[in-house]
Design an enzyme around this catalytic site. Structure first.
Site, PDB file in Angstrom:
ATOM      1  CB  THR C 155      52.031  46.416  23.899  1.00 20.54           C
ATOM      2  OG1 THR C 155      50.548  45.955  24.198  1.00 20.54           O
ATOM      3  CG2 THR C 155      53.273  45.869  24.627  1.00 20.54           C
ATOM      4  CG  HIS C 156      49.898  48.558  20.537  1.00 18.09           C
ATOM      5  ND1 HIS C 156      50.274  47.868  19.226  1.00 18.09           N
ATOM      6  CD2 HIS C 156      50.364  46.981  20.716  1.00 18.09           C
ATOM      7  CE1 HIS C 156      50.784  46.656  18.357  1.00 18.09           C
ATOM      8  NE2 HIS C 156      50.976  46.180  19.272  1.00 18.09           N
ATOM      9  CB  SER C 277      54.985  79.030  27.099  1.00 18.11           C
ATOM     10  OG  SER C 277      54.385  80.234  26.210  1.00 18.11           O
ATOM     11  CE  LYS C 283      52.443  74.147  28.012  1.00 16.46           C
ATOM     12  NZ  LYS C 283      52.842  74.635  25.922  1.00 16.46           N
ATOM     13  CD  GLU C 290      59.222  69.794  23.561  1.00 15.57           C
ATOM     14  OE1 GLU C 290      57.163  69.366  22.893  1.00 15.57           O
ATOM     15  OE2 GLU C 290      58.957  70.148  24.116  1.00 15.57           O
TER      16      GLU C 290
END
Lengths: 457, 457, 457, 457
Positions: C155-156, C277, C283, C290
């Site tokens: 949580t958080h 990338s 990468k 996203e």
């Protein structure tokens, strides 16, 4: 209620309608602006010979008393006061007698409220500027303190290239610096005088609007009375400014929340800006940052709200525009919290430099290897492809790039030579980026100097 | 596809993922900006001795050929071109050989795209400025032509006070003038160079960023590479600018739609900006204005879209930011239509002055009567109340205010005298508002002069 | 263009206005629905004796030919076709002669377009349902495969309590299951017939609307013609449905992006749903996720757009409503990508069970210790406080809770006894939550069974 | 404050952070739901043998006392009460002693707040349903009373075809009827029990969740604890429901505002729902309707706000979700005003039937003329074109269609005959639309009957 506009009405207002229509529960905070605007208008009426100097004095005395009552928390709002303007007018009648009935000559609720709101917002912008500057200042200070801390720089939340921690933090400083610039521009939009525009068609009494502007500190006059009473662009400007600020704060919060997870462990949020769990005794949660991030919704919603309310309404004043105030007030209140809270969080942040350093993968240096091959004469695109294969091998063999022997490098390209390992150094990589805006120490120090000037104003 | 980043990958991209990820269907319009940016970068690489002058020449020649292909509509996009930048890079490889593989040295898709988008938007802002100026110009012209036309001024869509038709129309001119000012400010935000920021950490090759800025006409440099590749504030600024412009256009549309209803009949929209009905042969509909009003939704939606996409994403580049382009492009395209369409509508408007005049109710002069009593010494609040009762009587007896006899007036207040009827004159009422921004002819002519200067730039 | 509504017009439409007004660039995709609606209407006209059976046959033949042309990609749109409906009507005239001119008898563009859009959306909802079910199915499968994998529950974004990996993944399955339920409800709102409502006032020709509904598969009839031509609630419903779906997908993306960072390392996104990338050879970026997260902006923006367009417009049809289609189409297209892409991502996910397990902090068991004390008789609030102090000590001494000796425990509370260490077991903690919806294996298996049924439909 | 989660903390919370974090200023209204939820949980704890029956009784007594204190407006909120749940827990400790410390056993703030909010909203939906029904009922009543009033029906705010006034008004009744249906669906989404989900991983104490659901009147159980504590779909559903309701009310307001302008003059808004002007004594403004229309912004903004806050946050509880309450509360409060205010406006509306009738242009019958030619055998498209020319002539010669002589008609088409003038009758035109949903009296009476049943529930 009937006192202000009731003569023509025969039926009474429905009870629920009165509640629906009244705005005093939220516009009471315009009290000081309303008094200030009335003080100027009283003087203008006297200068235009609409009221006598005795009447003007009575009005100014009455207004001063009302201000004193508000300051002493002694002003009493009565059940029939539909908004703060009626409340003050009612009270002024009690204090100044007949003269009070003259203050509204040639002035309408429309130009009065527009003036009050601009006066109010103008004053609220000043502390927001200070909050922005203070946030930039703590960012700059932390950046300076930790100038030597290296960290993985991320794109797509994947380790990308080595950077300085301070470079990352300063990136938000620059976003906030733009916010400062745009806030100045918003201020200019706010600082235009509507008073003297009447209900919609201007002032028929020879009121000197330039005098009003000077008296109230406005830098220009609304040039068309119909536009002046209806223009809410300055509020929309302010709200969109705020939405963009919150967009910055939301991303900074996101970074800080992720970096302070136990898995990253780069940072610790101070106890002062964390809270715990009612069930789980071990929890320390970054509630401050989550609230800042969450409040981006509220501020974006406020912008949407006024854009929707304003859409497609006829020109001049329509009651729809009463809906401008709550989103404005709420946005000012929100930013007046999120900015200082973020300042506090940054100021009290514990930075775990060693943890940051240990977390840096050798793959952060893959671009260095490509640049190495470029320097040996390989076109970048081919170098990129070669290093991609090196990385893949490194992943499969679980060797960091600095542990890959020269012979292995050579198997990918004959251009590799003994000096290859000297390139596999985080500090060197960071220092190579020495152009304006890069990660080299000198470049970051230049940022610090430049931003500090902005923060100092 | 594997050419740009494939070395490290072993598995292929899923087919649907390729479609999902590719952006060339919309970012193809950046082609000219992309070529321009690459031209400058090639020269910067040469100046930094990363490439030879022969290589630089090969690149510039190749880029010039690609530009010619685009201009001749002969550039061929291939199936593997994931975005316009890859397409041009692929084609440049075909045209310039090995040199093409060197153009990406030290440059990342991140700083390249950010630069292209700013270059593109900068060029799009110029015609938008012209469109705004032209709309202001036709407003000013119509206002001047019809300077003597009187009309009921409305608040709450109820007749309020007499105004000049031109005063109403000019009120929108001033809103648009603010839009012009704010567009200049947006332009300044746009005109900042990201190039030389690399993927996130800056340029390691001694690239001269000031040279790039000068070459590309940017007035300043992004000061922090991480901020420079991620900053989309200038797009948010532009989108909120556009939303406010559309807010103005939506209200102007609303007024024009209502005023051109047969019940009002003040205006007629030209056939050129109207359409008919497939079922009802008599219909002439103000579709142009309804579309302008309706497109306020689209533009507000675009602003919301990017605020949502940007909310809470980590710093630097994340693919979420690819979602910046379609809202931006769509907004530019929309404004590039709504502004000239509105210009056409205003320019070709038929104004029915006599219908406007006949529609003016005597009650528009109620405020005059109150002012009359004020001049006779009654405080405004009491005068307002007296006139409210006069109006109620007038409604009940169906007498216009100018037909109410003096005796009847006197029954409401002894202050009424013979001169009362001279106040009941629309022209007189309009001319009394002679302060800055008022309805008096001189004041409106002053607006016309001032706005015309703004329109002329 | 003049063919449809030109008789009453003397002036020509402005060129830019034609571009502005035309919708064929986006409404062409309604072609099949338009043909289907016209087929039913032709039959209804015949049944009402408005056209002969020969005319009806001519129309149906013509429409069949047009459908064939579209299917063969041979239908030619001409410059004057302002929308898909005009294009088909024009072509039908070429193919069916005079009969074509009768198809519009009693039908208006208003009820025609409303019908077409509902027909179109109804068909689009079916694959979306399938996409949802497939996504739930792969979630269920992965949950079943990894039923024994334990993970820190957050949580958080702070470690909270131990859970099963499958429990986390299934939490999204339940959100998607709600989306399935609500999509059924949206479908019911869509499936209402407007045809036979004319322009606004209904059909004067004795058309049998129930026949139309049966023929077109609508489950009910619009009950008021003015409402039927203007109602866009079903689109707003669909758009808000989509915004909520995207809200779920955005959070799932966020979790997956964070969990697949190298710092967490719980998961690996397949190469098939990642990209690299252009600058950094190492990468591998979770672009798919996203983009899904970013597209939440677009979908939320589309909802906002239509809410803004619809706000405050007069009743029945106004051209503002033409702005309903692009947000609808774009939203359908977006979800038709984001759902299957997410399905692909989940299906091809590599899960690193050992990494998950090693990352689990002993502090995840703090609540167990509190429950332990509760079982020994301490009220929970006091137990919470005691364990808070234990945790603080553990942090300071850098001892995991399971390494803290009994004597140290006893110094915090005499209630601690030998059995305390048996409670410090992740499996035990997870199994203790055996109520409905808990983390115990049996409870999770029950979820899997229940959700699988939903996925199977 | 430290009482709930402080054991592990060494530093104090910053003062401003406390203000920022606290929610009691708005969540105090959950007090009754919180007590109800705790009563059920206390019983469940007893049934699970976690607390004794004496402890359970102490808790229930204490909670009953707290309820009494709230009802008597005597509950005192203290400075350290961060939210209503802490306040009640603190007070329960004072009243029930040690037992109070046991109430939180196995319950977390996360499942507690989620339960309270659902309980609260469930109760608020009931009056909203009643408000909707009452608004539909007054619409139906007004429609019935004025069943014979004819009016111009508009599309694009241009006169289109004759309709019944009641048909126009009922069109909103059907939109509201959909709102009623969707509110039932929202209710089902709300009525799901989260309690027993703990902080995120479920309940370890053998709590009987079905007992809790039965006790609290929930119709089903949250099936996954992580989803149950984080799910805010029911709030998003409610907010989008409200935004669509407001969309309907905004259009109804727009129509009423336009129809009550002096230029239309169809309606008069009652004094009870109008207000006047502080400057212009004659004004009677439809403020009620403008506020209703304007508040569409606020409600749309609230929906946007929560969509933004929810976007992209990690799973389970994050503090961002605390931002769910203010948009929810504000939306409930807004609809609880706009619906009854609209009911009052409609109920007290004065309808000017003769003014409506006189405003009807003969061109409203142009479609009749086209249908006339169709009946004489002309295909509709040709008939449309002929009548377009007739209308143009009528406009130029300023003759209403009924005054155009037969000879003139014949000059446009030989099909015109003596019976043409019998078609030029508003009543006849209205009665011809006798299919379901049309304007014929029988069809409108059928609507009235059907809607009345819905209003009666």
């Amino acid at each position: 209620m009937a006192t202000l506009w009731g003569g023509r009405f025969s039926g009474a207002t429905a009870g629920l309608m009165r509640t629906f229509n009244n705005s005093i529960r939220f516009d009471v905070r315009l009290w000081d602006a309303d008094i200030t605007g009335s003080e100027a208008y009283a003087q203008a009426l006297e200068r235009a010979n609409i009221i006598s100097s005795a009447e003007s004095a009575a009005l100014l005395n009455g207004l001063a008393k009302i201000r004193a009552e508000f300051n002493a928390d002694q002003f009493i709002i009565e059940a029939n006061d539909e908004d703060i303007h009626s409340a003050i007018e009612r009270r002024l009648g009690e204090l100044a007698g007949d003269a009070a009935g003259k203050l509204h000559t040639g002035r309408s609720r429309n130009d009065q409220v527009a003036t009050d709101t601009r006066l109010w917002l103008r004053e609220e912008i000043l502390p927001l500027k200070t909050h922005l500057r203070q946030l930039i200042a703590v960012i700059v200070n932390q950046a300076e303190t930790h100038i030597d801390a290296l960290m993985a720089g991320y794109t797509h939340l994947q380790q990308a290239q080595p950077i300085r921690f301070s470079h990352w933090l300063l990136s938000y400083g620059w976003a906030l610096e733009r916010d400062l610039t745009r806030l100045e521009q918003v201020y200019q939009q706010v600082n235009v005088l509507p008073l003297g525009s009447g209900a919609l068609s201007g002032n028929p009494l020879g009121i000197d609007r330039q005098f009003l502007a000077d008296e109230l500190g406005f830098s220009s006059l609304g040039q068309n009375s119909m536009d002046a009473v209806a223009d809410r662009d300055y509020i929309l400007d302010f709200l969109s400014w705020a939405a963009i600020v919150q967009s910055h704060l939301s991303s900074l919060s996101e970074d800080l929340i992720i970096y302070s997870s136990s898995e990253f462990g780069y940072l610790e949020i101070s106890d002062a800006y964390s809270t715990g769990s009612s069930l789980m005794p071990q929890k320390k949660n970054p509630d401050s940052l989550e609230l800042i991030r969450g409040k981006t919704g509220r501020v974006t919603g406020n912008l949407t709200a006024l854009l929707v309310s304003a859409k497609g309404i006829p020109s001049t004043y329509n009651k729809d525009l009463q809906e401008d105030k709550e989103p404005l007030f709420d946005t000012v209140d929100t930013l007046a919290m999120t900015l200082p809270i973020m300042t506090g969080v940054i100021e009290t942040l514990t930075i775990n430099q060693s943890r940051m350093y240990e977390a840096m993968s050798s793959h952060l240096l893959a671009t260095e290897l490509a640049d190495y091959l470029v320097e040996k004469g390989l076109p970048f695109r081919q170098a990129h492809d070669v290093i991609g294969k090196v990385v893949q091998m490194s992943l499969e063999t679980e060797q960091p790039l600095w542990s890959v022997p020269l012979s292995a490098y050579k198997s990918f390209s004959p251009l590799f030579d003994r000096d290859v390992h000297t390139w596999l150094d985080f500090e060197r990589a960071v220092e190579r980026r020495d152009s304006v805006g890069g990660t080299a120490k000198a470049a970051v120090l230049a940022q610090i100097e430049a931003l500090r000037k902005k923060a100092d104003g």
